[in-house]
Scaffold this active site. Structure first.
Site, PDB file in Angstrom:
ATOM      1  N   LYS A 185       0.849  -1.191   0.000  1.00 51.40           N
ATOM      2  CA  LYS A 185       0.000   0.000   0.000  1.00 51.40           C
ATOM      3  C   LYS A 185       0.884   1.241   0.000  1.00 51.40           C
ATOM      4  O   LYS A 185       1.563   1.539   0.981  1.00 51.40           O
ATOM      5  CB  LYS A 185      -0.910   0.049   1.227  1.00 51.40           C
ATOM      6  CG  LYS A 185      -1.976   1.146   1.033  1.00 51.40           C
ATOM      7  CD  LYS A 185      -2.689   1.508   2.296  1.00 51.40           C
ATOM      8  CE  LYS A 185      -1.989   2.583   3.079  1.00 51.40           C
ATOM      9  NZ  LYS A 185      -1.894   3.895   2.381  1.00 51.40           N
ATOM     10  N   GLU A 259      10.699   1.269   9.885  1.00 53.19           N
ATOM     11  CA  GLU A 259      11.668   2.356   9.688  1.00 53.19           C
ATOM     12  C   GLU A 259      10.895   3.631   9.964  1.00 53.19           C
ATOM     13  O   GLU A 259       9.978   3.963   9.217  1.00 53.19           O
ATOM     14  CB  GLU A 259      12.234   2.291   8.262  1.00 53.19           C
ATOM     15  CG  GLU A 259      13.538   3.029   8.130  1.00 53.19           C
ATOM     16  CD  GLU A 259      13.354   4.393   7.538  1.00 53.19           C
ATOM     17  OE1 GLU A 259      13.316   5.365   8.326  1.00 53.19           O
ATOM     18  OE2 GLU A 259      13.239   4.491   6.305  1.00 53.19           O
ATOM     19  N   CYS A 293      13.252  11.187   7.024  1.00 54.99           N
ATOM     20  CA  CYS A 293      13.231  10.654   8.389  1.00 54.99           C
ATOM     21  C   CYS A 293      14.575  10.890   9.072  1.00 54.99           C
ATOM     22  O   CYS A 293      14.646  10.962  10.294  1.00 54.99           O
ATOM     23  CB  CYS A 293      12.874   9.176   8.374  1.00 54.99           C
ATOM     24  SG  CYS A 293      13.777   8.267   7.131  1.00 54.99           S
ATOM     25  N   GLU A 390       9.823  15.796  15.745  1.00 52.37           N
ATOM     26  CA  GLU A 390      10.133  15.696  14.318  1.00 52.37           C
ATOM     27  C   GLU A 390       9.173  16.622  13.567  1.00 52.37           C
ATOM     28  O   GLU A 390       7.956  16.443  13.622  1.00 52.37           O
ATOM     29  CB  GLU A 390       9.935  14.253  13.851  1.00 52.37           C
ATOM     30  CG  GLU A 390      10.332  14.066  12.403  1.00 52.37           C
ATOM     31  CD  GLU A 390      10.202  12.629  11.935  1.00 52.37           C
ATOM     32  OE1 GLU A 390       9.199  11.970  12.284  1.00 52.37           O
ATOM     33  OE2 GLU A 390      11.090  12.162  11.211  1.00 52.37           O
TER      34      GLU A 390
HETATM   35  P1  ADP Z   1       3.157  10.110   7.706  1.00 50.08           P
HETATM   36  O1  ADP Z   1       2.985  10.869   8.979  1.00 50.08           O
HETATM   37  O2  ADP Z   1       4.510  10.159   7.134  1.00 50.08           O
HETATM   38  O3  ADP Z   1       2.056  10.317   6.701  1.00 50.08           O
HETATM   39  P2  ADP Z   1       1.963   7.657   8.487  1.00 50.08           P
HETATM   40  O4  ADP Z   1       2.547   6.721   9.462  1.00 50.08           O
HETATM   41  O5  ADP Z   1       0.710   8.364   8.844  1.00 50.08           O
HETATM   42  O6  ADP Z   1       3.137   8.622   8.142  1.00 50.08           O
HETATM   43  O7  ADP Z   1       1.692   6.939   7.092  1.00 50.08           O
HETATM   44  C1  ADP Z   1       2.596   6.057   6.480  1.00 50.08           C
HETATM   45  C2  ADP Z   1       1.800   4.974   5.795  1.00 50.08           C
HETATM   46  O8  ADP Z   1       1.061   4.235   6.760  1.00 50.08           O
HETATM   47  C3  ADP Z   1       0.781   5.483   4.788  1.00 50.08           C
HETATM   48  O9  ADP Z   1       0.762   4.607   3.678  1.00 50.08           O
HETATM   49  C4  ADP Z   1      -0.514   5.402   5.573  1.00 50.08           C
HETATM   50  O10 ADP Z   1      -1.686   5.303   4.783  1.00 50.08           O
HETATM   51  C5  ADP Z   1      -0.293   4.138   6.361  1.00 50.08           C
HETATM   52  N1  ADP Z   1      -1.114   3.996   7.562  1.00 50.08           N
HETATM   53  C6  ADP Z   1      -1.685   4.984   8.302  1.00 50.08           C
HETATM   54  N2  ADP Z   1      -2.369   4.463   9.354  1.00 50.08           N
HETATM   55  C7  ADP Z   1      -2.234   3.112   9.282  1.00 50.08           C
HETATM   56  C8  ADP Z   1      -2.685   2.018  10.097  1.00 50.08           C
HETATM   57  N3  ADP Z   1      -3.400   2.199  11.195  1.00 50.08           N
HETATM   58  N4  ADP Z   1      -2.325   0.769   9.723  1.00 50.08           N
HETATM   59  C9  ADP Z   1      -1.573   0.561   8.637  1.00 50.08           C
HETATM   60  N5  ADP Z   1      -1.134   1.543   7.836  1.00 50.08           N
HETATM   61  C10 ADP Z   1      -1.445   2.814   8.140  1.00 50.08           C
END
Ligand code: ADP
Length: 487
Positions: A185, A259, A293, A390
């Site tokens: 995804k 990561e 990051c 961050e």
């Molecule tokens: P950022 O703050 O960099 O957007 P996130 O951790 O919110 O980082 O998002 C990184 C990825 O994780 C994206 O592809 C997002 O859609 C996905 N994501 C967000 N919430 C969840 C969750 N609860 N479970 C799995 N994937 C998630």
């Protein structure tokens, strides 16, 4: 500002890629991906739901267990990966333009950094495909004992928006070399290049079901994490998301690698090559609009050179060229979306109200798009939120220090531990710093040097496991011990 649409590529795929077929979401929903330069819709992309994830996992499971992938010689897997790398190279301009359109990063960076590193990563792991050997083990008694390294199975890979192509390559490389199959995804902000890469993988000849892409928001990612047919999750993103993933993955005790973020210290001693350190301070923080990051967001400068160093960094920050990322001269594009843009501006406000001195920047750039001026704060103290959290944007905090002991302690006083850098001509000091700072990567007299062969990942809340290098292959393989009686 000129239109970011100039030079924009054709968008070929906006659907899910499952079992080698492009398909609509079973729920019929779509979500927008927005151009960060003009805040306009680029295109709507299929939003995968649980049923889509289930279909993707089934396709990946069947490719893993009974498809041609499961029977393919490791060398042929490597050849397919090299073919994919060749296709990425042949389509480099188009992929770079698509990345710039969706993410906003300067086209010159996409062409010179993201794409070459991604291609190199796929080639590097292609070379590993036929080199995953086990051991023969002398055990007591009349037995022949050996280990095999087997693929972990179906892997769920969830990536962020800051380096969409590169993160795809970092994830696909070790997974494919190990013989795993993938349900990926991409981030909701930047789904387009991952879809195009899946199309290129199909063209390269990867069997159906080996690579599946389910686009969507966090809940689509959560459905991948919860699915019992997924053996492992590899995630890059925010630590709070990783905490949720850990809880969801616990149900089926999935293997996980993370990561995550950082608040990396970039430390300049008075004996350093000052001009090189100034350039490293700018690049280490402002590269990719500060959306890294491992961004060197805490710049510590030895007291005796603090004032001159700050002056030079500010002068350099002022030379950054903001604007249309499709202009090859642009060095800084917009932030990826409104959420990030607003978060960064609110941190800038916090920095000002907490008493840091904003020496340049500090505002939105222009009236349209998510542009933030390169911002430098001086006289920052360790307790300020701009020194602790961050920010993931073009905001640099510069802090003075006096002694080596003091700086090592302050460098470590964070719950992160992704990267750190030190600038000095004293090799003893450099090695002491490298040994005592608790971070997964230490750069000495350089910053942001990445190579597919060099492991990358975090101590503490910056991650779990390592990506890249031989280290990443451990994440995608299980060790099996075989003991045979020779009696
Ligand atoms: P950022 O703050 O960099 O957007 P996130 O951790 O919110 O980082 O998002 C990184 C990825 O994780 C994206 O592809 C997002 O859609 C996905 N994501 C967000 N919430 C969840 C969750 N609860 N479970 C799995 N994937 C998630």
């Amino acid at each position: 500002m000129t239109s970011a649409i100039i030079g924009a590529p054709k968008i070929r795929q906006t659907n899910l890629f499952i079992g080698g077929k492009w398909q609509e979401s079973r729920g019929g929903k779509r979500f927008p991906t927005v151009n960060p330069v003009n805040e306009q819709l680029i295109v709507e992309v299929a939003e995968g739901n649980e049923a889509d994830v289930d279909a993707a996992v089934k396709a990946a499971r069947s490719a893993f267990e009974s498809g041609p992938w499961s029977k393919m010689d490791a060398r042929d897997r490597g050849r397919l990966m090299n073919k994919l790398a060749d296709l990425m190279e042949a389509n480099l301009d188009e992929l770079a333009a698509l990345e710039t359109l969706d993410n906003g990063k300067p086209i010159s960076d996409a062409k010179a950094a993201d794409l070459p590193l991604a291609i190199d990563c796929i080639r590097y792991y292609a070379g590993w495909a036929d080199k995953l050997t086990g051991d023969t083990i002398p055990i007591r008694g009349n037995y022949f004992c050996y280990t095999r390294r087997e693929p972990v199975g179906v892997v769920g890979q969830i990536i962020p928006w800051n380096f969409p192509i590169l993160m795809t390559a970092w994830k696909w490389g070790p997974a494919l070399a190990s013989g795993c199959t993938i349900v990926m995804k991409p981030a909701e902000q930047t789904p387009l290049t991952c879809l195009r890469l899946a199309e290129l993988a199909h063209e390269a000849g990867f069997p159906d079901g080996v690579i599946n892409i389910v686009t969507g928001y966090g809940q689509t990612g959560a459905a991948i994490v919860r699915h019992p047919g997924v053996d492992k999750i590899a995630f890059t993103g925010h630590y709070e998301t990783a905490q949720k993933i850990m809880i969801d993955a616990a149900q089926t005790l999935k293997r996980i690698t993370f990561e995550l973020g950082g608040k990396s210290p970039n430390v300049v001693f008075a004996d350093a090559d000052i001009d090189a350190a100034v350039a490293g301070a700018e690049f280490g923080l402002f590269f990719n609009q500060g959306q890294c990051c491992c961004a060197g967001s805490r710049l510590f400068v030895e007291q005796s050179i603090y004032d001159t160093f700050v002056e030079k960094v500010v002068a350099r920050a002022k030379t950054r060229r903001l604007g249309d990322p499709f202009d090859p001269k642009t060095t800084q594009g917009p932030q990826v979306d409104a959420d990030q843009f607003n978060k960064i501006l609110s941190y800038i406000d916090k920095g000002k109200s907490e008493g840091a001195q904003c020496l340049t920047g500090g505002r939105r750039f222009g009236n349209t798009g998510f542009f933030v001026e390169p911002t430098v704060f001086a006289n920052v103290t360790d307790d300020m939120s701009i020194a602790r959290d961050e920010i993931f944007g073009p905001v640099l905090s510069i802090l003075p220090f006096k002694t080596t002991e003091e700086i090592i302690e302050r460098a470590n006083s964070t719950y992160y531990g992704l990267a750190a850098a030190v600038w000095t001509r004293d090799v003893v000091k450099a090695h002491q710093f490298a040994a005592r700072v608790r971070a997964g990567t230490i750069w000495v007299n350089c910053y942001d040097v990445f190579d597919a062969a060099a492991p990358f990942g975090g101590f503490k809340m910056s991650g779990m496991g390592r990506e890249l290098g031989a280290a990443a292959l451990a994440n995608y393989t299980e060790s099996k011990t075989v003991t045979m009686s020779l009696a």
